[in-house]
Scaffold this active site. Structure first.
Site, PDB file in Angstrom:
ATOM      1  N   VAL A 286       0.521  -1.199   0.268  1.00  0.00           N
ATOM      2  CA  VAL A 286      -0.059  -0.281  -0.250  1.00  0.00           C
ATOM      3  C   VAL A 286       1.233   1.252   0.027  1.00  0.00           C
ATOM      4  CG1 VAL A 286      -2.329   0.881   1.695  1.00  0.00           C
ATOM      5  CG2 VAL A 286      -2.062  -1.388   1.153  1.00  0.00           C
TER       6      VAL A 286
ATOM      7  N   GLY B 166      -6.717   1.239   5.715  1.00  0.00           N
ATOM      8  CA  GLY B 166      -7.993  -0.483   5.396  1.00  0.00           C
ATOM      9  C   GLY B 166      -7.174  -1.083   4.415  1.00  0.00           C
TER      10      GLY B 166
ATOM     11  N   ASN C  60      10.670  -7.607   9.239  1.00  0.00           N
ATOM     12  CA  ASN C  60       8.994  -6.558   9.513  1.00  0.00           C
ATOM     13  C   ASN C  60       8.539  -6.596  10.520  1.00  0.00           C
ATOM     14  OD1 ASN C  60       7.125  -5.291   8.679  1.00  0.00           O
ATOM     15  ND2 ASN C  60       6.889  -5.754   6.443  1.00  0.00           N
TER      16      ASN C  60
ATOM     17  N   TYR D 271       0.662 -10.595  11.460  1.00  0.00           N
ATOM     18  CA  TYR D 271       0.310 -11.383  10.566  1.00  0.00           C
ATOM     19  C   TYR D 271       0.179 -12.762  11.571  1.00  0.00           C
ATOM     20  CZ  TYR D 271       2.053 -10.187   5.914  1.00  0.00           C
ATOM     21  OH  TYR D 271       2.200  -9.383   4.884  1.00  0.00           O
TER      22      TYR D 271
END
Length: 157
Positions: free
Chosen positions: A85, A93, A122, A129
Site C-alpha cells: 500500500v 484499511g 518487518n 500476520y
C-alpha cells in the site's frame, strides 16, 4: 475504497508500487520487471500471476499479486508474492482489504494453503500476520538463484 482484480491498464501503477516496495525492503535497484512484462505475464493466454488493486477516488493505492503453486503435501496453493500500500495510505484499511481478498480467493479456489514471505525485521507485518491466524515459520529458509547464479551453475556443469 474499491478492491478488485487488476487490469492491464493498471500495470504502470502496479509497477510503481513494486518499486516502492523495493525501496521499503532496502533494495531500490533490484526491480528489472517492466510494464510490458507485467502485461504480457499477467494477462496473456496463460497468466503467470493475478492481482488485486485497491482503488481510492480513481487512484491505485495498493496491490496484491499472487499466483498458484502446487505442494506435494497439500495440493493446490496460492503464493502471495507481494502486498503493498502506498506509504501515504498505510493505516487506511487498504492492506487488510487486499489481504482479505487473497484469503477469500483461496477459499473460493479451495486451496489448502496460502503462503508468502516476510522479512525478519518487518515486525509490524509479522505481528499482523500472526494476529490474523497465520503461522510465521522460523525453521525454513528461502533459497533462490539469481541470473548470475544460473549462468555460473550452468557454465560450471
Amino acid at each position: 475504497m474499491i478492491i478488485r482484480k487488476g487490469t492491464p491498464n493498471e500495470m504502470p501503477s502496479v509497477l510503481e508500487l513494486i518499486k516502492e516496495l523495493a525501496i521499503f525492503e532496502k533494495e531500490p535497484y533490484v526491480v528489472v520487471v517492466t510494464v510490458d512484462d507485467l502485461v504480457r505475464d499477467g494477462f496473456g493466454e496463460k497468466p503467470l500471476f493475478y492481482s488485486y488493486v485497491a482503488e481510492l477516488k480513481g487512484e491505485i493505492i495498493g496491490m496484491a499479486l499472487y499466483y498458484y503453486r502446487y505442494s506435494t503435501w497439500k495440493g493446490k496453493t496460492i503464493h502471495l508474492e507481494d502486498l503493498i500500500v502506498k506509504e501515504n495510505h498505510r493505516g487506511s484499511g487498504a492492506g487488510l482489504a487486499l489481504y482479505t481478498a487473497i484469503i477469500e480467493q483461496g477459499k473460493k479456489d479451495c486451496v489448502r494453503r496460502i503462503e508468502w514471505n516476510v522479512l525478519d525485521w518487518n515486525l509490524p507485518a509479522i505481528q499482523f500476520y500472526e494476529k490474523s491466524g497465520a503461522k510465521v515459520l522460523t525453521d525454513w529458509r528461502v533459497a533462490h538463484m539469481d541470473e548470475e547464479g544460473i549462468k555460473r551453475f550452468l557454465n560450471d556443469k
